[in-house]
Design an enzyme around this catalytic site. Structure first.
Site, mmCIF file in Angstrom:
data_model
loop_
_atom_site.group_PDB
_atom_site.id
_atom_site.type_symbol
_atom_site.label_atom_id
_atom_site.label_comp_id
_atom_site.label_asym_id
_atom_site.label_seq_id
_atom_site.Cartn_x
_atom_site.Cartn_y
_atom_site.Cartn_z
ATOM 1 N N CYS A 25 0.846 -1.189 0.000
ATOM 2 C CA CYS A 25 0.000 0.000 0.000
ATOM 3 C C CYS A 25 0.880 1.237 0.000
ATOM 4 O O CYS A 25 1.871 1.287 0.737
ATOM 5 C CB CYS A 25 -0.879 -0.022 1.253
ATOM 6 S SG CYS A 25 -1.981 1.384 1.374
ATOM 7 N N LEU A 26 0.530 2.231 -0.810
ATOM 8 C CA LEU A 26 1.339 3.456 -0.869
ATOM 9 C C LEU A 26 1.335 4.204 0.469
ATOM 10 O O LEU A 26 2.224 5.006 0.718
ATOM 11 C CB LEU A 26 0.830 4.377 -1.987
ATOM 12 C CG LEU A 26 1.053 3.851 -3.418
ATOM 13 C CD1 LEU A 26 0.443 4.815 -4.429
ATOM 14 C CD2 LEU A 26 2.528 3.635 -3.703
ATOM 15 N N HIS A 53 -9.270 -3.862 -1.657
ATOM 16 C CA HIS A 53 -8.285 -3.089 -0.883
ATOM 17 C C HIS A 53 -8.624 -1.596 -0.931
ATOM 18 O O HIS A 53 -8.615 -0.908 0.092
ATOM 19 C CB HIS A 53 -6.894 -3.370 -1.472
ATOM 20 C CG HIS A 53 -5.766 -2.575 -0.893
ATOM 21 N ND1 HIS A 53 -4.667 -3.163 -0.283
ATOM 22 C CD2 HIS A 53 -5.529 -1.229 -0.848
ATOM 23 C CE1 HIS A 53 -3.836 -2.202 0.113
ATOM 24 N NE2 HIS A 53 -4.321 -1.024 -0.219
ATOM 25 N N GLU A 54 -8.957 -1.099 -2.127
ATOM 26 C CA GLU A 54 -9.214 0.343 -2.276
ATOM 27 C C GLU A 54 -10.552 0.752 -1.651
ATOM 28 O O GLU A 54 -10.659 1.828 -1.058
ATOM 29 C CB GLU A 54 -9.166 0.756 -3.755
ATOM 30 C CG GLU A 54 -7.855 0.462 -4.493
ATOM 31 C CD GLU A 54 -6.616 1.020 -3.824
ATOM 32 O OE1 GLU A 54 -6.724 1.991 -3.051
ATOM 33 O OE2 GLU A 54 -5.529 0.469 -4.068
ATOM 34 N N HIS A 86 -10.087 1.313 1.898
ATOM 35 C CA HIS A 86 -9.547 2.654 2.187
ATOM 36 C C HIS A 86 -10.676 3.666 2.369
ATOM 37 O O HIS A 86 -10.646 4.486 3.280
ATOM 38 C CB HIS A 86 -8.663 3.151 1.041
ATOM 39 C CG HIS A 86 -7.229 2.731 1.132
ATOM 40 N ND1 HIS A 86 -6.431 3.013 2.211
ATOM 41 C CD2 HIS A 86 -6.434 2.049 0.260
ATOM 42 C CE1 HIS A 86 -5.215 2.535 1.993
ATOM 43 N NE2 HIS A 86 -5.186 1.937 0.820
HETATM 44 NI NI NI Z 1 -3.613 0.922 -0.147
#
Ligand code: NI
Length: 165
Positions: A92-93, A134-135, A138
């Site tokens: 993850c960034l 995953h997104e 977020h």
């Molecule tokens: Ni991420």
């Protein structure tokens, strides 16, 4: 196009819940363009608006990472088609240099608006299924490390703290 600041774990703003986009106007289109640029600069394959401190349900993605097929998912939702857990090594960034195995349902159907504001539905498995889940997490204030044990999470926080000083 400005490069946006990507919030870093454990920034509490990563826990905010994003609201649906009401209207795809120039502001949203500019934000999408900036998010794509920011994701590419950081060598990522997916980015959610929450990560750049915007609480709107916007996701950008480029699974090949070569800028050939940028994808935009606005107000995306998934329905699970196959609950069978599939393990995948995720990064993850917002949690740099950390890769951990996470299990998620293997097959989903995505409903979302694209960058032009058109609704579409798409079946997803493999990397796309992992990435969209995953997104969307977020946008709900959830991170992939939440699926790990608290001992592991503690270790990751220590590691990140050390690397930042
Ligand atoms: Ni991420």
């Amino acid at each position: 196009m400005p490069i946006l600041n990507i919030l870093q774990y454990p920034d509490s703003r990563l826990r905010l819940k994003a609201a649906p986009v009401a209207n795809i106007d120039d502001n949203i289109r500019n934000l999408v363009a900036d998010m794509l640029q920011t994701m590419w600069e950081a060598n990522g394959i997916g980015l959610a608006a929450t990560q750049v401190d915007v609480q709107q349900r916007i996701i950008v993605m480029d699974l090949l990472g070569d800028r050939s097929n940028p994808r935009v998912f606005i107000n995306a939702e998934v329905d699970i088609l196959d609950e069978t857990p599939r393990a995948f090594d995720e990064g993850c960034l917002s949690i740099p240099e950390v890769v951990e195995t996470v299990e998620r349902p293997s097959k989903v159907i995505i409903s979302a608006l694209n960058g032009k504001g058109e609704w579409f539905k798409e079946e997803a498995e493999g990397l796309l299924a992992v990435c969209i889940q995953h997104e969307i997490d977020h946008l709900d204030g959830k991170l992939f490390v939440d699926y790990l044990s608290s001992v592991k999470r503690q270790r990751i926080r220590k590691h990140l703290k050390k690397n930042r000083t």
